[in-house]
Design a protein around this motif. Structure first.
Motif, mmCIF file in Angstrom:
data_model
loop_
_atom_site.group_PDB
_atom_site.id
_atom_site.type_symbol
_atom_site.label_atom_id
_atom_site.label_comp_id
_atom_site.label_asym_id
_atom_site.label_seq_id
_atom_site.Cartn_x
_atom_site.Cartn_y
_atom_site.Cartn_z
ATOM 1 N N MET A 114 26.945 -49.000 5.970
ATOM 2 C CA MET A 114 25.517 -49.166 5.975
ATOM 3 C C MET A 114 25.067 -49.260 7.427
ATOM 4 O O MET A 114 25.654 -49.960 8.234
ATOM 5 C CB MET A 114 25.147 -50.431 5.198
ATOM 6 N N SER A 115 23.980 -48.582 7.730
ATOM 7 C CA SER A 115 23.481 -48.577 9.108
ATOM 8 C C SER A 115 22.686 -49.861 9.368
ATOM 9 O O SER A 115 22.147 -50.487 8.450
ATOM 10 C CB SER A 115 22.600 -47.345 9.332
ATOM 11 N N PRO A 116 22.596 -50.252 10.621
ATOM 12 C CA PRO A 116 21.869 -51.483 10.977
ATOM 13 C C PRO A 116 20.376 -51.411 10.627
ATOM 14 O O PRO A 116 19.767 -52.425 10.294
ATOM 15 C CB PRO A 116 22.065 -51.616 12.482
ATOM 16 N N THR A 117 19.765 -50.236 10.676
ATOM 17 C CA THR A 117 18.338 -50.136 10.358
ATOM 18 C C THR A 117 18.099 -50.352 8.858
ATOM 19 O O THR A 117 17.122 -50.985 8.469
ATOM 20 C CB THR A 117 17.774 -48.767 10.777
ATOM 21 N N LYS A 118 19.024 -49.833 8.012
ATOM 22 C CA LYS A 118 18.901 -50.062 6.580
ATOM 23 C C LYS A 118 19.119 -51.532 6.242
ATOM 24 O O LYS A 118 18.455 -52.081 5.358
ATOM 25 C CB LYS A 118 19.895 -49.187 5.811
ATOM 26 N N ALA A 119 20.044 -52.166 6.926
ATOM 27 C CA ALA A 119 20.309 -53.583 6.688
ATOM 28 C C ALA A 119 19.091 -54.420 7.072
ATOM 29 O O ALA A 119 18.705 -55.359 6.362
ATOM 30 C CB ALA A 119 21.534 -54.033 7.474
ATOM 31 N N ARG A 120 18.454 -54.105 8.209
ATOM 32 C CA ARG A 120 17.254 -54.839 8.627
ATOM 33 C C ARG A 120 16.110 -54.629 7.647
ATOM 34 O O ARG A 120 15.363 -55.551 7.341
ATOM 35 C CB ARG A 120 16.829 -54.384 10.018
#
Length: 117
Positions: free
Chosen positions: A1-7
């Motif tokens: 999972m990418s950091p932008t999706k997690a945020r």
């Protein structure tokens, strides 16, 4: 999972938690009060008496006006409209039925017979 999706997912969860928190519930402070007390607390500062306030008005229109402008709920507006109408029409609503003792007599006599000519 990418950091932008997690945020983005964390932001969605935070917004849902903020909106789903405690919900404020409005309380009707006039509920259950008798109509004369409603008049005394809310209307008597401007109107000396309840007499004449409902004269020439239908109870429904008076109720709608009171509900929109002066009362905190529909039940208190209806009670107040009924009270004002009863004051102007001369009707008095008894809080308790009258107790009958012994033989009941009619309150009114029939009219006297018309004399024959």
């Amino acid at each position: 999972m990418s950091p932008t999706k997690a945020r983005c997912g964390l932001l969605v969860v935070a917004v849902m938690a903020a909106l789903g928190g405690s919900v404020a519930v409005a309380q009707n402070l006039d509920q259950g009060k008798p109509a004369p007390k409603l008049f005394a607390e809310g209307c008597a500062s401007c109107h000396r008496s309840a007499r004449g306030l409902a004269k020439g008005r239908f109870r429904l229109t008076l109720y709608l006006f009171l509900q929109k402008h002066y009362s905190s709920g529909s039940s208190s507006a209806w009670a107040l409209a009924s009270y004002l109408e009863s004051i102007d029409s001369g009707k008095r609503v008894a809080s308790k039925p009258a107790a009958t003792t012994g033989a009941s007599r009619p309150r009114f006599r029939p009219p006297a017979p018309v004399p024959a000519r």
